[in-house]
Write an enzyme that holds these catalytic residues in place. Structure first.
Site, PDB file in Angstrom:
ATOM      1  N   THR A   1     -40.088 -31.705  -7.142  1.00  0.00           N
ATOM      2  CA  THR A   1     -40.525 -32.168  -8.457  1.00  0.00           C
ATOM      3  C   THR A   1     -41.985 -32.596  -8.462  1.00  0.00           C
ATOM      4  OG1 THR A   1     -38.289 -32.927  -8.916  1.00  0.00           O
ATOM      5  CG2 THR A   1     -40.031 -33.806 -10.308  1.00  0.00           C
TER       6      THR A   1
ATOM      7  N   GLY B   1     -40.450 -30.635 -13.587  1.00  0.00           N
ATOM      8  CA  GLY B   1     -39.214 -31.252 -13.140  1.00  0.00           C
ATOM      9  C   GLY B   1     -38.127 -30.205 -13.003  1.00  0.00           C
TER      10      GLY B   1
ATOM     11  N   GLU C   1     -26.269 -28.594  -3.961  1.00  0.00           N
ATOM     12  CA  GLU C   1     -26.795 -29.883  -4.411  1.00  0.00           C
ATOM     13  C   GLU C   1     -26.039 -30.387  -5.636  1.00  0.00           C
ATOM     14  OE1 GLU C   1     -30.929 -31.818  -6.237  1.00  0.00           O
ATOM     15  OE2 GLU C   1     -30.950 -29.795  -5.371  1.00  0.00           O
ATOM     16  N   ARG C   2     -25.811 -29.508  -6.595  1.00  0.00           N
ATOM     17  CA  ARG C   2     -25.173 -29.931  -7.837  1.00  0.00           C
ATOM     18  C   ARG C   2     -23.703 -30.270  -7.631  1.00  0.00           C
ATOM     19  NH1 ARG C   2     -28.795 -25.401 -11.029  1.00  0.00           N
ATOM     20  NH2 ARG C   2     -30.598 -26.800 -11.274  1.00  0.00           N
TER      21      ARG C   2
ATOM     22  N   LEU D   1     -15.480 -53.356 -21.122  1.00  0.00           N
ATOM     23  CA  LEU D   1     -14.249 -54.118 -20.907  1.00  0.00           C
ATOM     24  C   LEU D   1     -14.500 -55.419 -20.154  1.00  0.00           C
ATOM     25  CD1 LEU D   1     -11.714 -51.256 -20.120  1.00  0.00           C
ATOM     26  CD2 LEU D   1     -12.162 -52.382 -22.303  1.00  0.00           C
TER      27      LEU D   1
END
Length: 386
Positions: free
Chosen positions: A129, A134, A248-249, A343
């Site tokens: 990056t 990016g 990676e994802r 909550l």
């Protein structure tokens, strides 16, 4: 070949090792590290000594030769425990950088870097990056110009949002080696040591979450690298990047699943303890239904991510399927972290409660590794064509 039940039993035992390590080395210190904004570098050697780095790298290169599920379970478990600053940086080191070197490196590169990564002696980073590039990696401006006489390269440019940016000992740097063609045809990867003259680690960037994860800028001013530091093929780095991004994802999706489950665990515990209107919050129908909805979403994402892990293990995972996993799991993580914090009421907004950290840590998941918008573009092209 071990059957799936045997592997699951081994992974369960392996997770207990991770939990024991966390209790001994992390639990009592993590809040202080978050306040200080940095994890001590010696933690890397401790992780290596415990066998928690690069476990799916072959034994000949210092790893354990374990199946992918074991490597993924480390990220999964640290995320479930709420140590997202550690799990994120571990993922970069073990699941991304190590596999770039394993899959694209020369024998010399693999023999040198991988054993030291497995031991924690060397910490890896990847510098993709840039301030103006990016998710669109074709927009990179960092260059590596070859000296016609010596054959060496000079790297100039800058990178940002680099995980392990303070502690890394070497980084895989993405640079344009042929400025006359699109980046997809003229980009090369280089292994650059942190001690290289002209390489400067910038300040550690302040983030709204992942406070103790060292994320930094990098600057390159005439950084000299040899041809032996080229990773993979010259001018074909973009292809290598595209090949590795599904891993990676998927790992990001694994971390999202762990974080979701961890947030739900601490929320359920709180709901049993906290009372309102004369009864535990866990008895109120509107809250019970909200927990049911979030649990359902977490379990459905877990099932799909596990399916993608199995495909990745067999080199059958498509870019689109990895993108679906990343998009769905990280978006769900954001919703569940927000729902769980709600909550907790006002206490959820207090930093002393782990759910507040889970909430701020979750936000980056929809951005790094390719934004949700980029994931949607990849998926739509797969479904509808270009």
């Amino acid at each position: 070949m071990k059957n799936s039940i045997a592997i699951e039993e081994e992974i369960t035992l392996f997770k207990k090792t991770i939990q024991a390590f966390a209790k001994k080395e992390i639990v009592d210190h993590y809040s202080k590290w978050e306040e200080d904004g940095i994890i001590p570098k010696e933690l890397w050697r401790k992780l290596g000594d415990e066998g928690l780095l690069c476990v799916d790298i072959p034994e000949q290169y210092g790893g354990l030769g374990a199946p992918l599920q074991f490597s993924a379970s480390i990220i999964d478990e640290f995320s479930r425990l709420g140590f997202n600053s550690i799990s994120g940086n571990l993922a970069v080191h073990s699941n991304i950088v190590a596999h770039y070197i394993l899959n694209s490196g020369t024998e010399e590169q693999k023999a040198y870097y991988l054993p030291k990564m497995a031991s924690g002696e060397l910490v890896g980073a990847i510098a993709m990056t840039e301030p103006s590039a990016g998710s669109d990696l074709q927009g990179i401006k960092t260059t590596a110009i070859k000296n016609a006489e010596t054959g060496d390269y000079l790297i100039n440019g800058s990178k940002t949002f680099i995980s392990n940016g303070q502690h890394f000992d070497f980084a895989i740097v993405v640079a344009k080696t042929n400025p006359t063609v699109p980046a997809s045809k003229g980009t090369t990867l280089f292994i650059v040591d942190a001690t290289s003259k002209g390489l400067t680690k910038g300040k550690k960037l302040k983030k709204i979450g992942l406070h103790s994860a060292d994320t930094s800028e990098l600057f390159f001013e005439d950084v000299l690298v040899s041809t032996g530091q080229v990773l993979g093929e010259l001018d074909r780095g973009f292809i290598t990047l595209m090949h590795e991004l599904p891993r990676e994802r998927t790992i990001l999706a694994v971390g999202a699943c762990g974080a979701m489950e961890g947030a739900l665990e601490i929320t359920v515990k709180y709901l049993h303890e906290r009372e309102a209107f004369g009864a535990p919050l866990s008895k109120l129908q509107t809250i019970r239904h909200k927990i049911a909805e979030m649990t359902t979403e977490a379990k459905i994402n877990r099932a799909y991510v596990n399916q993608c892990l199995a495909l990745l293990e067999n080199n059958q995972l498509s870019t689109a399927d990895a993108s679906i996993a990343k998009l769905s799991a990280t978006e769900a993580q954001g919703r569940i972290a927000d729902g769980c914090l709600q909550l907790f009421g006002g206490y959820g907004y207090m930093e002393e409660y782990p759910i507040s950290r889970a909430f701020t840590d979750a936000r980056i998941q929809r951005i790094y590794g390719g934004t949700s918008e980029i994931m949607k573009e990849i998926i739509s092209k797969d479904v509808l064509g270009k």
